[in-house]
Motif scaffolding. Structure first.
Motif, PDB file in Angstrom:
ATOM      1  N   SER A 106       0.826  -1.206   0.000  1.00  0.00           N
ATOM      2  CA  SER A 106       0.000   0.000   0.000  1.00  0.00           C
ATOM      3  C   SER A 106       0.863   1.260   0.000  1.00  0.00           C
ATOM      4  O   SER A 106       0.590   2.215  -0.735  1.00  0.00           O
ATOM      5  N   LEU A 183      -9.034  -1.420   3.211  1.00  0.00           N
ATOM      6  CA  LEU A 183      -8.855   0.020   3.428  1.00  0.00           C
ATOM      7  C   LEU A 183      -8.043   0.285   4.688  1.00  0.00           C
ATOM      8  O   LEU A 183      -7.478   1.373   4.843  1.00  0.00           O
ATOM      9  N   MET A 187      -4.928   3.333   5.893  1.00  0.00           N
ATOM     10  CA  MET A 187      -5.218   4.031   7.148  1.00  0.00           C
ATOM     11  C   MET A 187      -4.181   3.692   8.217  1.00  0.00           C
ATOM     12  O   MET A 187      -3.740   4.568   8.964  1.00  0.00           O
ATOM     13  N   LYS A 197     -10.646   5.209  12.032  1.00  0.00           N
ATOM     14  CA  LYS A 197     -10.845   4.365  10.856  1.00  0.00           C
ATOM     15  C   LYS A 197     -12.338   4.117  10.614  1.00  0.00           C
ATOM     16  O   LYS A 197     -12.812   4.172   9.481  1.00  0.00           O
ATOM     17  N   ARG A 200     -14.009   7.111   9.030  1.00  0.00           N
ATOM     18  CA  ARG A 200     -13.715   7.227   7.605  1.00  0.00           C
ATOM     19  C   ARG A 200     -14.482   6.182   6.798  1.00  0.00           C
ATOM     20  O   ARG A 200     -14.915   6.447   5.680  1.00  0.00           O
ATOM     21  N   HIS A 208     -17.487   2.375  -0.336  1.00  0.00           N
ATOM     22  CA  HIS A 208     -16.750   1.278   0.271  1.00  0.00           C
ATOM     23  C   HIS A 208     -17.504  -0.042   0.116  1.00  0.00           C
ATOM     24  O   HIS A 208     -16.898  -1.091  -0.125  1.00  0.00           O
ATOM     25  N   ALA A 236      -7.825  -0.472  -2.792  1.00  0.00           N
ATOM     26  CA  ALA A 236      -8.244   0.231  -1.581  1.00  0.00           C
ATOM     27  C   ALA A 236      -7.382   1.460  -1.326  1.00  0.00           C
ATOM     28  O   ALA A 236      -7.880   2.488  -0.850  1.00  0.00           O
ATOM     29  N   THR A 237      -6.110   1.369  -1.657  1.00  0.00           N
ATOM     30  CA  THR A 237      -5.223   2.522  -1.489  1.00  0.00           C
ATOM     31  C   THR A 237      -5.632   3.650  -2.428  1.00  0.00           C
ATOM     32  O   THR A 237      -5.691   4.823  -2.028  1.00  0.00           O
ATOM     33  N   TYR A 240      -8.826   5.168  -1.072  1.00  0.00           N
ATOM     34  CA  TYR A 240      -8.599   6.024   0.092  1.00  0.00           C
ATOM     35  C   TYR A 240      -8.007   7.368  -0.316  1.00  0.00           C
ATOM     36  O   TYR A 240      -8.445   8.426   0.154  1.00  0.00           O
ATOM     37  N   CYS A 243     -10.794   9.457  -2.004  1.00  0.00           N
ATOM     38  CA  CYS A 243     -11.964   9.837  -1.201  1.00  0.00           C
ATOM     39  C   CYS A 243     -11.603  10.563   0.084  1.00  0.00           C
ATOM     40  O   CYS A 243     -12.460  11.170   0.710  1.00  0.00           O
ATOM     41  N   HIS A 244     -10.341  10.489   0.502  1.00  0.00           N
ATOM     42  CA  HIS A 244      -9.927  11.124   1.752  1.00  0.00           C
ATOM     43  C   HIS A 244      -8.660  11.954   1.541  1.00  0.00           C
ATOM     44  O   HIS A 244      -7.636  11.720   2.192  1.00  0.00           O
ATOM     45  N   SER A 247      -6.273  13.618   4.222  1.00  0.00           N
ATOM     46  CA  SER A 247      -5.418  12.831   5.112  1.00  0.00           C
ATOM     47  C   SER A 247      -3.957  13.219   5.004  1.00  0.00           C
ATOM     48  O   SER A 247      -3.100  12.608   5.616  1.00  0.00           O
TER      49      SER A 247
END
Length: 256
Positions: A106, A183, A187, A197, A200, A208, A236-237, A240, A243-244, A247
């Motif tokens: 990741s 995910l 995180m 977590k 999120r 998700h 998933a990376t 993330y 969508c975030h 961070s």
């Protein structure tokens, strides 16, 4: 956010994850998770697969006569639930064993996409220990909710028509669980606490869930399940990062 649009966007991240597995800089991080998958699948199929039919027949033979008309339906429900159980057990064990390697994968994906690696503030040994304890914490979280869902399923089991909802409920639960499993890698690489977590995960729950649904289906497919774990970590990376973005890392652009 429109739930349908969000849900339908989720599966694309797994497909992008599969496409990125061929990146030269990622290959060495993919080999060990694939080898772990091969060993686990062989073991679980040997342990569970060959006995499934006899288990189902033994279970159905104990049905009272007044439920005999449900035998065919219950057989298919049993097959579906056994398949879902295989997916969940396989994923939990695979991630428990491969968590340190998945974290490195990741981080490498993030470095490849954004030009910078995530910073957890921990040493490598600390990250590996955190990955193991994080997996155990998630397992406790899953078991508590699985117990509640099991009680609901038991209540619905003897209600004609309503018992058809049992398998879909477990599928949705499993899709969320698998989404959380993968995910967690980006995180955890940021040193996030468990409660953060969860926040999120809830923030983009439909996206998700869409991602986790395709992961669940691919995990049940022979051959595809050999490479689904590294592809899901990559996907998933990407999810993330996109969508975030707050961070601390730049968001992913479409097509990267």
């Amino acid at each position: 956010m429109n739930p349908i649009t969000e849900f339908s966007a989720g599966p694309s991240y797994l497909l992008r994850g599969f496409r990125m597995l061929g990146e030269p800089s990622l290959r060495r991080y993919v080999v060990i998770p694939i080898l772990i998958n091969i060993v686990l699948i062989a073991g679980l199929v040997s342990l569970l697969g060959w006995q499934l039919d006899s288990w189902l027949h033994a279970w159905l033979s104990g049905l009272p006569d007044w439920l005999a008309w449900l035998e065919t339906l219950l057989w298919w429900i049993g097959v579906l639930l056994a398949t879902l159980a295989f997916c969940y057990i396989f994923t939990l064990l695979a991630n428990l064993i491969a968590s340190p390697f998945n974290g490195l994968l990741s981080a490498q994906v993030e470095k490849l996409v954004t030009g910078q690696a995530p910073e957890s503030g921990m040493s490598l040994a600390g990250e590996m220990a955190d990955g193991l304890f994080g997996e155990l914490r998630r397992l406790r979280y899953y078991l508590g909710r699985a117990l509640m869902l099991g009680i609901v399923s038991l209540a619905l089991f003897f209600i004609p028509g309503a018992n058809l909802a049992i398998a879909p409920m477990w599928f949705v639960f499993g899709a969320f669980m698998l989404s959380f499993e993968y995910l967690d890698q980006p995180m955890a690489n940021r040193g996030l606490r468990f409660d953060d977590k969860i926040l999120r995960m809830r923030a983009r729950r439909w996206r998700h869930l869409g991602f986790g649904s395709l992961v669940t289906l691919m995990t049940a497919l022979p051959l595809a399940n050999l490479v689904v774990m590294p592809a899901a970590v990559v996907g998933a990376t990407l999810l993330y990062l996109e969508c975030h973005p707050s961070s601390g890392t730049a968001p992913v652009k479409r097509g990267d």
